[in-house]
Every structure is written in C-alpha cells, then in structure tokens.
Design a protein around this motif. Structure first.
Motif, PDB file in Angstrom:
ATOM      1  N   ASP A 189      41.970  49.275  47.174  1.00  0.00           N
ATOM      2  CA  ASP A 189      41.683  48.854  45.813  1.00  0.00           C
ATOM      3  C   ASP A 189      40.889  49.959  45.103  1.00  0.00           C
ATOM      4  O   ASP A 189      39.896  50.462  45.634  1.00  0.00           O
ATOM      5  N   LYS A 214      56.547  50.433  43.424  1.00  0.00           N
ATOM      6  CA  LYS A 214      56.183  49.559  42.299  1.00  0.00           C
ATOM      7  C   LYS A 214      56.376  50.283  40.974  1.00  0.00           C
ATOM      8  O   LYS A 214      56.639  49.664  39.956  1.00  0.00           O
ATOM      9  N   LYS A 233      50.057  43.896  46.821  1.00  0.00           N
ATOM     10  CA  LYS A 233      49.441  43.058  47.844  1.00  0.00           C
ATOM     11  C   LYS A 233      48.505  43.907  48.704  1.00  0.00           C
ATOM     12  O   LYS A 233      48.781  45.083  48.958  1.00  0.00           O
ATOM     13  N   MET A 284      45.588  40.183  46.280  1.00  0.00           N
ATOM     14  CA  MET A 284      46.099  41.217  45.403  1.00  0.00           C
ATOM     15  C   MET A 284      45.004  42.243  45.144  1.00  0.00           C
ATOM     16  O   MET A 284      43.821  41.941  45.201  1.00  0.00           O
ATOM     17  N   GLN A 285      45.448  43.469  44.866  1.00  0.00           N
ATOM     18  CA  GLN A 285      44.546  44.560  44.512  1.00  0.00           C
ATOM     19  C   GLN A 285      45.276  45.493  43.568  1.00  0.00           C
ATOM     20  O   GLN A 285      46.472  45.336  43.335  1.00  0.00           O
ATOM     21  N   SER A 286      44.562  46.489  43.065  1.00  0.00           N
ATOM     22  CA  SER A 286      45.163  47.428  42.122  1.00  0.00           C
ATOM     23  C   SER A 286      44.946  48.866  42.572  1.00  0.00           C
ATOM     24  O   SER A 286      43.941  49.196  43.187  1.00  0.00           O
ATOM     25  N   ALA A 331      47.138  50.704  35.655  1.00  0.00           N
ATOM     26  CA  ALA A 331      46.846  49.982  36.894  1.00  0.00           C
ATOM     27  C   ALA A 331      48.108  49.264  37.348  1.00  0.00           C
ATOM     28  O   ALA A 331      48.851  48.723  36.532  1.00  0.00           O
ATOM     29  N   TRP A 332      48.328  49.284  38.660  1.00  0.00           N
ATOM     30  CA  TRP A 332      49.486  48.630  39.266  1.00  0.00           C
ATOM     31  C   TRP A 332      48.966  47.618  40.275  1.00  0.00           C
ATOM     32  O   TRP A 332      48.112  47.942  41.092  1.00  0.00           O
ATOM     33  N   THR A 333      49.481  46.415  40.249  1.00  0.00           N
ATOM     34  CA  THR A 333      49.041  45.365  41.154  1.00  0.00           C
ATOM     35  C   THR A 333      49.964  45.317  42.369  1.00  0.00           C
ATOM     36  O   THR A 333      51.184  45.303  42.227  1.00  0.00           O
TER      37      THR A 333
END
Length: 85
Positions: A75, A29, A18, A1-3, A14-16
């Motif tokens: 990221d 998202k 893959k 996971m990254q943001s 911030a949105w998480t």
C-alpha cells in the motif's frame, strides 16, 4: 483492498488492488499489455518520494528498488513499470 500509484509528467493516479497482488497483476490493472510484457517494476514508497521530491533524488538515496515478478505490491508504493510487448 489497497492502492498503488503511478506518476508521470501529466498525471498521477491511484489504482486499487487486492492485498497480496504481485507486480505483474498490478501492472495489468493499468493495461493488459503491461502484465503480458512485464519485465521489472521500479518501486518507491510515496512518503520517500514526497520527502526527496523526485524519483531521481530518491534513487540517489537508494530508496528506489528494482523488483521482479514475485514482488508483492505494498500500500502506497509508487511504481514505474518496465514492459515490452
């Protein structure tokens, strides 16, 4: 996971996602309309944005990229999505 991040006058968030997510799916998202009507994404790294203080200043330095549907989000990207629904 990254943001990745979105920033506006009222809110920074911030949105998480893959790792390996492309720009249109990242936009989705936030809202499905963003993915459906995706045109381009204006992208700058958050460190560059902090260093120069604004999107306009980072743009003047050539640090803001206009990315298309195949752009893989990194990221720490700060993204302004352009879309039309």
């Amino acid at each position: 996971m990254q943001s990745f991040l979105t920033a506006g006058e009222d809110e920074t968030r911030a949105w998480t996602i893959k790792i390996g997510t492309k720009a249109p799916q990242a936009a989705g998202k936030i809202h499905s309309d963003f993915e459906r009507g995706f045109i381009k994404a204006e992208v700058v790294n958050y460190k560059d944005l902090l260093e120069y203080g604004s999107l306009a200043a980072a743009r003047e330095k050539g640090l803001v990229g206009m990315e298309g549907k195949d752009y893989v989000v990194k990221d720490g990207d700060v993204i302004l999505f352009r879309f039309n629904v």
